[in-house]
Design a protein around this motif. Structure first.
Motif, PDB file in Angstrom:
ATOM      1  N   THR A 256     -30.779  -2.089  52.312  1.00 47.31           N
ATOM      2  CA  THR A 256     -30.134  -1.545  53.500  1.00 47.31           C
ATOM      3  C   THR A 256     -30.565  -0.100  53.753  1.00 47.31           C
ATOM      4  O   THR A 256     -30.562   0.733  52.849  1.00 47.31           O
ATOM      5  N   ALA A 257     -30.953   0.183  54.984  1.00 46.04           N
ATOM      6  CA  ALA A 257     -31.311   1.539  55.402  1.00 46.04           C
ATOM      7  C   ALA A 257     -30.441   1.931  56.590  1.00 46.04           C
ATOM      8  O   ALA A 257     -30.135   1.094  57.448  1.00 46.04           O
ATOM      9  N   THR A 258     -30.043   3.191  56.644  1.00 46.33           N
ATOM     10  CA  THR A 258     -29.186   3.670  57.727  1.00 46.33           C
ATOM     11  C   THR A 258     -29.973   3.842  59.013  1.00 46.33           C
ATOM     12  O   THR A 258     -29.506   3.534  60.107  1.00 46.33           O
ATOM     13  N   GLY A 259     -31.181   4.354  58.912  1.00 43.33           N
ATOM     14  CA  GLY A 259     -32.022   4.619  60.073  1.00 43.33           C
ATOM     15  C   GLY A 259     -33.242   5.404  59.664  1.00 43.33           C
ATOM     16  O   GLY A 259     -33.471   5.661  58.473  1.00 43.33           O
ATOM     17  N   PHE A 260     -34.051   5.820  60.651  1.00 47.57           N
ATOM     18  CA  PHE A 260     -35.267   6.556  60.335  1.00 47.57           C
ATOM     19  C   PHE A 260     -35.647   7.465  61.495  1.00 47.57           C
ATOM     20  O   PHE A 260     -35.183   7.296  62.636  1.00 47.57           O
ATOM     21  N   ARG A 261     -36.491   8.425  61.206  1.00 54.33           N
ATOM     22  CA  ARG A 261     -36.988   9.338  62.229  1.00 54.33           C
ATOM     23  C   ARG A 261     -38.354   9.855  61.810  1.00 54.33           C
ATOM     24  O   ARG A 261     -38.762   9.728  60.643  1.00 54.33           O
ATOM     25  N   PHE A 262     -39.055  10.459  62.758  1.00 49.02           N
ATOM     26  CA  PHE A 262     -40.358  11.053  62.496  1.00 49.02           C
ATOM     27  C   PHE A 262     -40.299  12.553  62.748  1.00 49.02           C
ATOM     28  O   PHE A 262     -39.590  13.022  63.646  1.00 49.02           O
ATOM     29  N   MET A 263     -41.064  13.284  61.956  1.00 48.26           N
ATOM     30  CA  MET A 263     -41.144  14.734  62.112  1.00 48.26           C
ATOM     31  C   MET A 263     -42.594  15.170  61.955  1.00 48.26           C
ATOM     32  O   MET A 263     -43.326  14.634  61.118  1.00 48.26           O
ATOM     33  N   CYS A 264     -43.006  16.124  62.774  1.00 50.56           N
ATOM     34  CA  CYS A 264     -44.312  16.763  62.633  1.00 50.56           C
ATOM     35  C   CYS A 264     -44.065  18.242  62.381  1.00 50.56           C
ATOM     36  O   CYS A 264     -43.463  18.929  63.212  1.00 50.56           O
ATOM     37  N   TRP A 265     -44.497  18.727  61.215  1.00 53.69           N
ATOM     38  CA  TRP A 265     -44.234  20.114  60.806  1.00 53.69           C
ATOM     39  C   TRP A 265     -45.566  20.776  60.491  1.00 53.69           C
ATOM     40  O   TRP A 265     -46.281  20.340  59.592  1.00 53.69           O
ATOM     41  N   GLU A 266     -45.867  21.836  61.231  1.00 57.95           N
ATOM     42  CA  GLU A 266     -47.162  22.500  61.100  1.00 57.95           C
ATOM     43  C   GLU A 266     -47.019  23.828  60.358  1.00 57.95           C
ATOM     44  O   GLU A 266     -46.271  24.716  60.786  1.00 57.95           O
ATOM     45  N   ASP A 267     -47.737  23.960  59.238  1.00 58.52           N
ATOM     46  CA  ASP A 267     -47.809  25.213  58.472  1.00 58.52           C
ATOM     47  C   ASP A 267     -46.440  25.859  58.301  1.00 58.52           C
ATOM     48  O   ASP A 267     -46.161  26.951  58.819  1.00 58.52           O
ATOM     49  N   GLY A 268     -45.570  25.191  57.548  1.00 53.19           N
ATOM     50  CA  GLY A 268     -44.196  25.650  57.441  1.00 53.19           C
ATOM     51  C   GLY A 268     -43.760  25.993  56.027  1.00 53.19           C
ATOM     52  O   GLY A 268     -44.424  25.664  55.032  1.00 53.19           O
ATOM     53  N   PHE A 269     -42.608  26.648  55.943  1.00 52.36           N
ATOM     54  CA  PHE A 269     -41.997  27.018  54.670  1.00 52.36           C
ATOM     55  C   PHE A 269     -40.488  26.916  54.819  1.00 52.36           C
ATOM     56  O   PHE A 269     -39.909  27.350  55.820  1.00 52.36           O
ATOM     57  N   LEU A 270     -39.844  26.330  53.805  1.00 54.11           N
ATOM     58  CA  LEU A 270     -38.393  26.223  53.755  1.00 54.11           C
ATOM     59  C   LEU A 270     -37.955  26.541  52.334  1.00 54.11           C
ATOM     60  O   LEU A 270     -38.282  25.818  51.395  1.00 54.11           O
ATOM     61  N   ASP A 271     -37.233  27.654  52.178  1.00 51.97           N
ATOM     62  CA  ASP A 271     -36.837  28.143  50.851  1.00 51.97           C
ATOM     63  C   ASP A 271     -35.800  27.207  50.219  1.00 51.97           C
ATOM     64  O   ASP A 271     -35.406  26.201  50.798  1.00 51.97           O
ATOM     65  N   TRP A 272     -35.338  27.554  49.023  1.00 51.56           N
ATOM     66  CA  TRP A 272     -34.454  26.694  48.240  1.00 51.56           C
ATOM     67  C   TRP A 272     -33.321  26.130  49.083  1.00 51.56           C
ATOM     68  O   TRP A 272     -32.554  26.866  49.704  1.00 51.56           O
ATOM     69  N   HIS A 273     -33.200  24.800  49.085  1.00 47.89           N
ATOM     70  CA  HIS A 273     -32.174  24.122  49.876  1.00 47.89           C
ATOM     71  C   HIS A 273     -31.983  22.704  49.347  1.00 47.89           C
ATOM     72  O   HIS A 273     -32.932  22.092  48.861  1.00 47.89           O
ATOM     73  N   PRO A 274     -30.787  22.134  49.445  1.00 46.92           N
ATOM     74  CA  PRO A 274     -30.585  20.720  49.114  1.00 46.92           C
ATOM     75  C   PRO A 274     -31.023  19.838  50.286  1.00 46.92           C
ATOM     76  O   PRO A 274     -31.157  20.307  51.414  1.00 46.92           O
ATOM     77  N   GLU A 275     -31.202  18.556  50.015  1.00 47.56           N
ATOM     78  CA  GLU A 275     -31.676  17.626  51.051  1.00 47.56           C
ATOM     79  C   GLU A 275     -30.565  17.197  52.004  1.00 47.56           C
ATOM     80  O   GLU A 275     -30.846  16.715  53.100  1.00 47.56           O
ATOM     81  N   VAL A 276     -29.308  17.327  51.585  1.00 43.17           N
ATOM     82  CA  VAL A 276     -28.112  17.013  52.377  1.00 43.17           C
ATOM     83  C   VAL A 276     -27.913  15.493  52.515  1.00 43.17           C
ATOM     84  O   VAL A 276     -26.811  14.981  52.305  1.00 43.17           O
ATOM     85  N   ILE A 277     -28.950  14.737  52.920  1.00 40.35           N
ATOM     86  CA  ILE A 277     -28.880  13.284  52.967  1.00 40.35           C
ATOM     87  C   ILE A 277     -30.029  12.711  52.135  1.00 40.35           C
ATOM     88  O   ILE A 277     -31.005  13.408  51.862  1.00 40.35           O
ATOM     89  N   ASN A 278     -29.913  11.448  51.723  1.00 43.16           N
ATOM     90  CA  ASN A 278     -30.997  10.822  50.959  1.00 43.16           C
ATOM     91  C   ASN A 278     -32.139  10.436  51.906  1.00 43.16           C
ATOM     92  O   ASN A 278     -31.954   9.596  52.784  1.00 43.16           O
TER      93      ASN A 278
END
Length: 269
Positions: A186-208
């Motif tokens: 079972t899967a809840t849903g899905f999405r697509f993301m395009c991220w160009e040359d990015g950075f995201l500092d320490w953070h939890p994923e919030v959802i699986n």
């Protein structure tokens, strides 16, 4: 990344470009936004997911492959490793490799024989009959950054008892016998993301999130056990389930396309 719609007709197989409902971001993203959601200080943001009926996987042996449909309905398939090829109505041969994806309905799938080679691994999700919908657009292919090793990098990123994150191998994703689709998950849903040359500092994923990387390069850094870094390229997979605690760091290089499949904790492997 190559995204295709494949349809079987009486006179052959038709292949057309597949638009995707993708969110684009460029550059750095503030980590505090995710930290506050993880602690409950702010409500979790609505993900705007496309519906997914289930998720299934398969390892395809070299040769002819006729089990393209894991279930009835519209099916979206991601190539994790190896190659798939098939003749088209134009008298040409279409080829799919790691990071490519294609949409096919079960009726067309039953009439298509593909040729597989190179220890081909596929992830398939059931999608709505009208997916991808009117908001989808054709995407740029993304940055081609080949794997340094031949086999895909398939990892799990989880939270330890010390609230730090750790990587582990993830063999459960392709645990079904060769040439057999795994039991639907079972899967809840899905999405697509395009991220160009990015950075995201320490953070939890919030959802699986089961992340399937389609182009570019994404580096994840964990902090547990002295820290570790894993780099993911087209076709690689990471199940990020560190929903609270210290979390991890993201770094993207180039135009990086990612498919994110959301799975609730009770349905994880």
């Amino acid at each position: 990344m190559k995204a295709l719609r494949i349809t079987a007709h009486a006179d052959g197989i038709q292949v057309t470009p597949l638009p995707l409902p993708s969110v684009y971001r460029k550059g750095d993203v503030p980590a505090e936004f995710y930290r506050r959601q993880a602690t409950g200080e702010t409500p979790k943001v609505e993900q705007n997911l496309s519906r997914a009926a289930y998720l299934s996987t398969i390892i395809v042996p070299d040769g002819g492959f006729t089990k393209l449909a894991s279930a009835p309905g519209a099916l979206l398939t991601f190539v994790v490793s190896g190659e798939l090829s098939f003749p088209t109505g134009a008298g040409e041969v279409a080829q799919l490799i790691s990071g490519d994806l294609f949409l096919v309905d079960a009726d067309s799938a039953s009439r298509i024989t593909l040729s597989a080679r190179g220890n081909c691994r596929l992830i398939q999700i059931g999608v709505a009959a009208d997916w991808p919908g009117p908001d989808a657009t054709l995407q740029v292919p993304g940055t081609l950054t080949p794997r340094k090793a031949g086999k895909p990098n398939i990892k799990r990123l989880y939270q330890g008892e010390d609230d730090c994150t750790y990587f582990s191998e993830f063999p459960e994703l392709f645990a079904a016998p060769v040439n057999e689709w795994s039991a639907p998950r079972t899967a809840t849903g899905f999405r697509f993301m395009c991220w160009e040359d990015g950075f995201l500092d320490w953070h939890p994923e919030v959802i699986n999130n089961l992340a399937i990387f389609l182009s570019g390069e994404l580096e994840l850094e964990s902090g547990g056990g002295g820290g570790a870094i894993e780099v993911f390229h087209a076709g690689d997979v990471c199940l990020a389930q560190d929903r609270t605690g210290e979390g991890h760091i993201d770094r993207t290089r180039g135009v990086t396309h990612v498919a994110l499949i959301v799975i609730e904790t009770e349905h994880l492997w």
